[in-house]
Design a protein around this motif. Sequence first.
Motif, PDB file in Angstrom:
ATOM      1  N   ARG A  10       0.855  -1.185   0.000  1.00 22.89           N
ATOM      2  CA  ARG A  10       0.000   0.000   0.000  1.00 22.89           C
ATOM      3  C   ARG A  10       0.893   1.236   0.000  1.00 22.89           C
ATOM      4  NH1 ARG A  10      -4.668  -2.151  -1.382  1.00 22.89           N
ATOM      5  NH2 ARG A  10      -5.589  -0.140  -0.972  1.00 22.89           N
ATOM      6  N   GLU A  11       0.412   2.324  -0.574  1.00 22.42           N
ATOM      7  CA  GLU A  11       1.189   3.555  -0.609  1.00 22.42           C
ATOM      8  C   GLU A  11       0.812   4.457   0.566  1.00 22.42           C
ATOM      9  OE1 GLU A  11       1.342   5.379  -4.496  1.00 22.42           O
ATOM     10  OE2 GLU A  11       1.388   3.397  -5.444  1.00 22.42           O
ATOM     11  N   ASP A  12       1.573   5.504   0.766  1.00 22.18           N
ATOM     12  CA  ASP A  12       1.427   6.341   1.945  1.00 22.18           C
ATOM     13  C   ASP A  12       0.464   7.508   1.715  1.00 22.18           C
ATOM     14  OD1 ASP A  12       1.839   7.128   4.564  1.00 22.18           O
ATOM     15  OD2 ASP A  12       3.536   8.403   4.043  1.00 22.18           O
ATOM     16  N   PHE A  13      -0.787   7.189   1.421  1.00 28.70           N
ATOM     17  CA  PHE A  13      -1.827   8.217   1.357  1.00 28.70           C
ATOM     18  C   PHE A  13      -3.164   7.575   1.707  1.00 28.70           C
ATOM     19  CE2 PHE A  13      -1.965   6.375  -2.886  1.00 28.70           C
ATOM     20  CZ  PHE A  13      -3.323   6.303  -3.163  1.00 28.70           C
ATOM     21  N   TYR A  14      -4.030   8.392   2.267  1.00 29.59           N
ATOM     22  CA  TYR A  14      -5.395   7.979   2.582  1.00 29.59           C
ATOM     23  C   TYR A  14      -6.296   8.445   1.450  1.00 29.59           C
ATOM     24  CZ  TYR A  14      -3.744   6.948   7.274  1.00 29.59           C
ATOM     25  OH  TYR A  14      -3.070   6.414   8.343  1.00 29.59           O
ATOM     26  N   LEU A  15      -7.462   7.825   1.342  1.00 31.58           N
ATOM     27  CA  LEU A  15      -8.388   8.139   0.252  1.00 31.58           C
ATOM     28  C   LEU A  15      -9.798   8.277   0.794  1.00 31.58           C
ATOM     29  CD1 LEU A  15      -9.018   8.259  -2.873  1.00 31.58           C
ATOM     30  CD2 LEU A  15      -9.374   5.775  -2.727  1.00 31.58           C
ATOM     31  N   THR A  16     -10.513   9.242   0.259  1.00 28.82           N
ATOM     32  CA  THR A  16     -11.960   9.279   0.435  1.00 28.82           C
ATOM     33  C   THR A  16     -12.570   9.575  -0.921  1.00 28.82           C
ATOM     34  OG1 THR A  16     -13.800  10.028   1.815  1.00 28.82           O
ATOM     35  CG2 THR A  16     -12.224  11.718   1.103  1.00 28.82           C
ATOM     36  N   LEU A  17     -13.766   9.083  -1.134  1.00 31.09           N
ATOM     37  CA  LEU A  17     -14.456   9.172  -2.413  1.00 31.09           C
ATOM     38  C   LEU A  17     -15.927   9.373  -2.126  1.00 31.09           C
ATOM     39  CD1 LEU A  17     -14.916   8.489  -5.498  1.00 31.09           C
ATOM     40  CD2 LEU A  17     -14.953   6.098  -4.778  1.00 31.09           C
ATOM     41  N   SER A  18     -16.498  10.464  -2.656  1.00 32.82           N
ATOM     42  CA  SER A  18     -17.894  10.720  -2.335  1.00 32.82           C
ATOM     43  C   SER A  18     -18.440  11.873  -3.148  1.00 32.82           C
ATOM     44  CB  SER A  18     -18.014  11.063  -0.848  1.00 32.82           C
ATOM     45  OG  SER A  18     -19.353  11.287  -0.499  1.00 32.82           O
ATOM     46  N   PRO A  67     -12.968   9.176 -13.520  1.00 39.69           N
ATOM     47  CA  PRO A  67     -13.544   7.961 -14.113  1.00 39.69           C
ATOM     48  C   PRO A  67     -13.203   6.722 -13.274  1.00 39.69           C
ATOM     49  CG  PRO A  67     -11.644   8.689 -15.379  1.00 39.69           C
ATOM     50  CD  PRO A  67     -11.896   9.744 -14.337  1.00 39.69           C
ATOM     51  N   ASP A  68     -13.929   5.652 -13.519  1.00 41.35           N
ATOM     52  CA  ASP A  68     -13.761   4.409 -12.754  1.00 41.35           C
ATOM     53  C   ASP A  68     -12.324   3.884 -12.765  1.00 41.35           C
ATOM     54  OD1 ASP A  68     -16.402   4.419 -12.036  1.00 41.35           O
ATOM     55  OD2 ASP A  68     -17.028   2.884 -13.473  1.00 41.35           O
ATOM     56  N   THR A  69     -11.616   4.055 -13.870  1.00 44.28           N
ATOM     57  CA  THR A  69     -10.239   3.545 -13.940  1.00 44.28           C
ATOM     58  C   THR A  69      -9.338   4.253 -12.932  1.00 44.28           C
ATOM     59  OG1 THR A  69      -9.758   5.080 -15.756  1.00 44.28           O
ATOM     60  CG2 THR A  69     -10.365   2.812 -16.358  1.00 44.28           C
ATOM     61  N   VAL A  70      -9.534   5.544 -12.744  1.00 45.01           N
ATOM     62  CA  VAL A  70      -8.744   6.309 -11.781  1.00 45.01           C
ATOM     63  C   VAL A  70      -9.139   5.925 -10.364  1.00 45.01           C
ATOM     64  CG1 VAL A  70      -8.216   8.637 -10.930  1.00 45.01           C
ATOM     65  CG2 VAL A  70      -8.356   8.204 -13.400  1.00 45.01           C
ATOM     66  N   VAL A  71     -10.434   5.784 -10.114  1.00 46.59           N
ATOM     67  CA  VAL A  71     -10.922   5.362  -8.797  1.00 46.59           C
ATOM     68  C   VAL A  71     -10.316   4.007  -8.432  1.00 46.59           C
ATOM     69  CG1 VAL A  71     -12.971   4.617  -7.504  1.00 46.59           C
ATOM     70  CG2 VAL A  71     -13.055   6.695  -8.898  1.00 46.59           C
ATOM     71  N   LYS A  72     -10.364   3.077  -9.360  1.00 43.84           N
ATOM     72  CA  LYS A  72      -9.797   1.743  -9.143  1.00 43.84           C
ATOM     73  C   LYS A  72      -8.329   1.836  -8.767  1.00 43.84           C
ATOM     74  CE  LYS A  72      -8.869  -2.529 -11.821  1.00 43.84           C
ATOM     75  NZ  LYS A  72      -7.683  -2.866 -11.124  1.00 43.84           N
ATOM     76  N   ASP A  73      -7.569   2.623  -9.491  1.00 43.21           N
ATOM     77  CA  ASP A  73      -6.144   2.776  -9.242  1.00 43.21           C
ATOM     78  C   ASP A  73      -5.887   3.308  -7.819  1.00 43.21           C
ATOM     79  OD1 ASP A  73      -3.287   3.003  -9.966  1.00 43.21           O
ATOM     80  OD2 ASP A  73      -3.700   5.161  -9.882  1.00 43.21           O
TER      81      ASP A  73
END
Length: 186
Positions: A10-18, A67-73
């Motif tokens: 895992r990389e050193d960043f947190y993610l939120t999506l909304s 887009p979904d591809t970026v979200v997936k990444d």
Amino acid sequence: MDRFTPKGQREDFYLTLSRFVPYKKIDLIVEAFTRLGLPLVVIGDGPDFNKVKRIAGPNVQLLGYQPDTVVKDYMERCKAFVFAADEDFGITPVEAQAAGAPVIAYGRGGVTETVLHGETGLFFQEQTVESLLAAVRAFESGEYQFDPERLRQNAERFSKKRFQQEFSELVEREWAKFTRVRRVRW
């Protein structure tokens, strides 16, 4: 679920999506991470975007809609996924687990059924910056270890395939009971 794959490191960043609407509490997440100084990537857009942008520190990246591809990444690389809404279900915490990302979530609503505290994520008990700060600090402490394969297994409890199979079995079981009862009465 099928579009996500747990990755190794895992990389050193947190993610939120909304969607940026008040009840999703993106502002709470951004304020907490701005105070902590930890890297946070925020994906999404909506009416509260400018409000969130004003409080975001230099450690917070606001990517807007992606887009979904970026979200997936991003899901497959993030250190953890952060979720502060009180939702009936909430699909993004399940998607994060499918991608092998632990979840730090407000411990109310559907996440209490989809995230296993201490095993696939951590809960914070109040929708406040202080409560989220405490949960992130606990996550950062190293006290908890999260296995990406276990996260994926947990997410699979909510797969479309499992739902279809169990629903079909239920219908067949109930139909068999129904037809037995009708034969006895005739």
